[in-house]
Design a protein around this motif. Structure first.
Motif, PDB file in Angstrom:
ATOM      1  N   TRP A 195      47.345  25.602  45.496  1.00  0.00           N
ATOM      2  CA  TRP A 195      47.534  24.420  46.332  1.00  0.00           C
ATOM      3  C   TRP A 195      47.761  23.187  45.466  1.00  0.00           C
ATOM      4  O   TRP A 195      48.665  22.378  45.743  1.00  0.00           O
ATOM      5  N   CYS A 196      46.976  23.035  44.417  1.00  0.00           N
ATOM      6  CA  CYS A 196      47.138  21.884  43.519  1.00  0.00           C
ATOM      7  C   CYS A 196      48.494  21.918  42.827  1.00  0.00           C
ATOM      8  O   CYS A 196      49.178  20.886  42.730  1.00  0.00           O
TER       9      CYS A 196
ATOM     10  N   TYR B 132      43.533  30.196  45.329  1.00  0.00           N
ATOM     11  CA  TYR B 132      44.107  29.418  46.424  1.00  0.00           C
ATOM     12  C   TYR B 132      44.094  27.933  46.076  1.00  0.00           C
ATOM     13  O   TYR B 132      45.096  27.231  46.261  1.00  0.00           O
ATOM     14  N   GLY B 133      42.982  27.452  45.579  1.00  0.00           N
ATOM     15  CA  GLY B 133      42.871  26.041  45.209  1.00  0.00           C
ATOM     16  C   GLY B 133      43.816  25.668  44.081  1.00  0.00           C
ATOM     17  O   GLY B 133      44.447  24.608  44.115  1.00  0.00           O
TER      18      GLY B 133
ATOM     19  N   ALA C 276      39.126  31.922  46.699  1.00  0.00           N
ATOM     20  CA  ALA C 276      39.208  30.471  46.837  1.00  0.00           C
ATOM     21  C   ALA C 276      39.733  29.802  45.569  1.00  0.00           C
ATOM     22  O   ALA C 276      40.474  28.817  45.653  1.00  0.00           O
ATOM     23  N   ILE C 277      39.377  30.313  44.419  1.00  0.00           N
ATOM     24  CA  ILE C 277      39.813  29.682  43.174  1.00  0.00           C
ATOM     25  C   ILE C 277      41.330  29.784  43.007  1.00  0.00           C
ATOM     26  O   ILE C 277      41.987  28.755  42.782  1.00  0.00           O
TER      27      ILE C 277
END
Length: 77
Positions: free
Chosen positions: A43-44, A39-40, A36-37
């Protein structure tokens, strides 16, 4: 008043508890965070790059429009 500790019951409970379930849950949480890290962050970054690209294109289009000679006549035709 004497305090008695139920050692047999505590021992039975301790043997019955499955530590593997807790470890699997911990691994699942760590795996989720490990995915998740990044990916986040990606995305940012993608959103920032897209926004910066849109701003750049708008600035270039405005610069080009400002450099064009204006049409003569005030009626818009």
């Amino acid at each position: 008043m004497a305090l008695t500790v139920p050692l047999e019951r505590i021992t039975q409970e301790a043997r019955r508890v499955d530590v593997r379930k807790g470890l699997l849950a911990l691994l699942r949480v760590l795996g989720t965070l490990a995915l998740a890290i990044p990916y986040g962050v990606a995305w940012c970054l993608r959103t920032l790059v897209l926004g910066a690209t849109m701003l750049w294109v708008a600035a270039v289009a405005g610069w080009r429009d400002a450099g064009r000679p204006r049409a003569e006549g005030g009626s818009g035709s």
